[in-house]
Design an enzyme around this catalytic site. Structure first.
Site, PDB file in Angstrom:
ATOM      1  N   ASN A  49       6.501   3.998  -7.304  1.00 33.31           N
ATOM      2  CA  ASN A  49       5.239   4.261  -6.615  1.00 33.31           C
ATOM      3  C   ASN A  49       5.132   5.747  -6.270  1.00 33.31           C
ATOM      4  O   ASN A  49       6.133   6.409  -5.971  1.00 33.31           O
ATOM      5  CB  ASN A  49       5.037   3.359  -5.389  1.00 33.31           C
ATOM      6  CG  ASN A  49       6.145   3.373  -4.379  1.00 33.31           C
ATOM      7  OD1 ASN A  49       7.300   3.574  -4.712  1.00 33.31           O
ATOM      8  ND2 ASN A  49       5.814   3.138  -3.121  1.00 33.31           N
ATOM      9  N   GLU A  51       2.773   8.075  -3.844  1.00 33.33           N
ATOM     10  CA  GLU A  51       1.735   8.104  -2.801  1.00 33.33           C
ATOM     11  C   GLU A  51       1.073   9.472  -2.754  1.00 33.33           C
ATOM     12  O   GLU A  51       1.441  10.388  -3.486  1.00 33.33           O
ATOM     13  CB  GLU A  51       2.374   7.728  -1.453  1.00 33.33           C
ATOM     14  CG  GLU A  51       2.913   6.302  -1.494  1.00 33.33           C
ATOM     15  CD  GLU A  51       3.392   5.782  -0.147  1.00 33.33           C
ATOM     16  OE1 GLU A  51       3.596   6.577   0.789  1.00 33.33           O
ATOM     17  OE2 GLU A  51       3.562   4.540  -0.050  1.00 33.33           O
ATOM     18  N   CYS A  60       0.978   2.256  -7.571  1.00 30.62           N
ATOM     19  CA  CYS A  60       2.176   1.432  -7.435  1.00 30.62           C
ATOM     20  C   CYS A  60       3.142   1.628  -8.604  1.00 30.62           C
ATOM     21  O   CYS A  60       2.743   2.063  -9.699  1.00 30.62           O
ATOM     22  CB  CYS A  60       1.804  -0.046  -7.416  1.00 30.62           C
ATOM     23  SG  CYS A  60       0.764  -0.526  -6.049  1.00 30.62           S
ATOM     24  N   GLU A  62       4.488  -0.648 -10.493  1.00 33.76           N
ATOM     25  CA  GLU A  62       4.191  -1.491 -11.657  1.00 33.76           C
ATOM     26  C   GLU A  62       3.187  -0.807 -12.582  1.00 33.76           C
ATOM     27  O   GLU A  62       3.350  -0.794 -13.805  1.00 33.76           O
ATOM     28  CB  GLU A  62       3.608  -2.833 -11.225  1.00 33.76           C
ATOM     29  CG  GLU A  62       4.524  -3.688 -10.369  1.00 33.76           C
ATOM     30  CD  GLU A  62       4.394  -3.424  -8.868  1.00 33.76           C
ATOM     31  OE1 GLU A  62       4.199  -2.257  -8.468  1.00 33.76           O
ATOM     32  OE2 GLU A  62       4.489  -4.385  -8.098  1.00 33.76           O
ATOM     33  N   CYS A  93       0.905  -6.296  -5.877  1.00 35.78           N
ATOM     34  CA  CYS A  93      -0.422  -6.304  -5.238  1.00 35.78           C
ATOM     35  C   CYS A  93      -1.497  -6.756  -6.243  1.00 35.78           C
ATOM     36  O   CYS A  93      -1.245  -6.873  -7.450  1.00 35.78           O
ATOM     37  CB  CYS A  93      -0.750  -4.922  -4.681  1.00 35.78           C
ATOM     38  SG  CYS A  93      -1.333  -3.758  -5.918  1.00 35.78           S
ATOM     39  N   CYS A  96      -2.196  -4.403  -9.239  1.00 32.75           N
ATOM     40  CA  CYS A  96      -1.145  -4.472 -10.265  1.00 32.75           C
ATOM     41  C   CYS A  96      -1.214  -5.781 -11.034  1.00 32.75           C
ATOM     42  O   CYS A  96      -0.972  -5.800 -12.244  1.00 32.75           O
ATOM     43  CB  CYS A  96       0.225  -4.293  -9.630  1.00 32.75           C
ATOM     44  SG  CYS A  96       0.468  -2.594  -9.089  1.00 32.75           S
TER      45      CYS A  96
HETATM   46  O1  LIG Z   1       4.351  -4.337  -5.567  1.00 32.99           O
HETATM   47  C1  LIG Z   1       4.141  -3.277  -4.960  1.00 32.99           C
HETATM   48  C2  LIG Z   1       3.679  -3.228  -3.647  1.00 32.99           C
HETATM   49  C3  LIG Z   1       3.494  -1.990  -3.059  1.00 32.99           C
HETATM   50  N1  LIG Z   1       3.761  -0.856  -3.751  1.00 32.99           N
HETATM   51  C4  LIG Z   1       3.642   0.451  -3.106  1.00 32.99           C
HETATM   52  C5  LIG Z   1       2.270   0.961  -2.811  1.00 32.99           C
HETATM   53  C6  LIG Z   1       2.547   1.858  -1.619  1.00 32.99           C
HETATM   54  O2  LIG Z   1       3.076   3.108  -2.077  1.00 32.99           O
HETATM   55  C7  LIG Z   1       3.656   1.153  -0.882  1.00 32.99           C
HETATM   56  C8  LIG Z   1       3.180   0.305   0.294  1.00 32.99           C
HETATM   57  O3  LIG Z   1       2.141  -0.536  -0.082  1.00 32.99           O
HETATM   58  O4  LIG Z   1       4.296   0.349  -1.853  1.00 32.99           O
HETATM   59  C9  LIG Z   1       4.216  -0.892  -5.046  1.00 32.99           C
HETATM   60  O5  LIG Z   1       4.491   0.131  -5.659  1.00 32.99           O
HETATM   61  N2  LIG Z   1       4.358  -2.097  -5.616  1.00 32.99           N
HETATM   62 ZN   LIG Z   2       0.358  -2.674  -6.875  1.00 32.59          ZN
END
Ligand SMILES: O=c1ccn([C@H]2C[C@H](O)[C@@H](CO)O2)c(=O)[nH]1
Ligand SMILES: [Zn+2]
Length: 138
Positions: A49, A51, A60, A62, A93, A96
């Site tokens: 991920n 941010e 994310c 995925e 989420c 994804c």
């Molecule tokens: O399956 C998931 C769920 C959340 N996130 C990330 C998004 C954000 O950076 C952090 C919190 O939501 O986690 C992912 O990468 N994958």
């Molecule tokens: Zn996601």
């Protein structure tokens, strides 16, 4: 694929997802995620991920993993593994799930694993039943 080979591939995917996890950029949520996918050609791609100070721009693990495969010229996948260090195993989420449904078959398996060697798996169909996919655009 023989079961032993399957097990080896899953171990390799977990390792790749963990390696990507260690590169996750998540200073706002501190929720670090890594993902790794096995392509149909048998290659492993990964993502973490990423941010942003403009929080909504977060991508994310995925989706970055799938994008990484596409950048490498691969668009078909066998399976996807997600790695976190959460005691509660967390599912992908909604955004994804939609992207996973675009590129993985309905019967493909998505697995979340953690540092405690716990894991849960779903099929793509379980994650997003009746998904809107390219078949709906004809
Ligand atoms: O399956 C998931 C769920 C959340 N996130 C990330 C998004 C954000 O950076 C952090 C919190 O939501 O986690 C992912 O990468 N994958
Ligand atoms: Zn996601």
């Amino acid at each position: 694929m023989p079961k032993v080979q399957q097990t080896l591939k899953i171990s390799a995917l977990k390792l790749a997802a963990k390696k990507a996890y260690n590169n996750a950029y998540a200073p706002y949520s501190n929720f670090f995620v890594g993902a790794a996918a096995l392509t149909k050609a048998g290659n492993i791609v990964s993502g973490c991920n990423v941010e942003n100070a403009s929080y909504g721009l977060t991508v994310c693990a995925e989706r970055n993993c799938i994008a990484q495969a596409i950048i490498n010229g691969e668009q078909e996948f066998q399976t996807l593994v997600i790695y976190t260090e959460q005691e509660k195993l967390t599912p992908p989420c909604g955004a994804c799930r939609q992207v996973i449904a675009e590129f993985l078959e309905q019967s493909a398996v998505v697995t979340v694993v953690n540092h405690l060697e716990q894991q849960i798996s779903w099929t793509v169909k379980q994650l997003l039943p009746d998904a809107f996919t390219p078949k709906d655009l004809v």
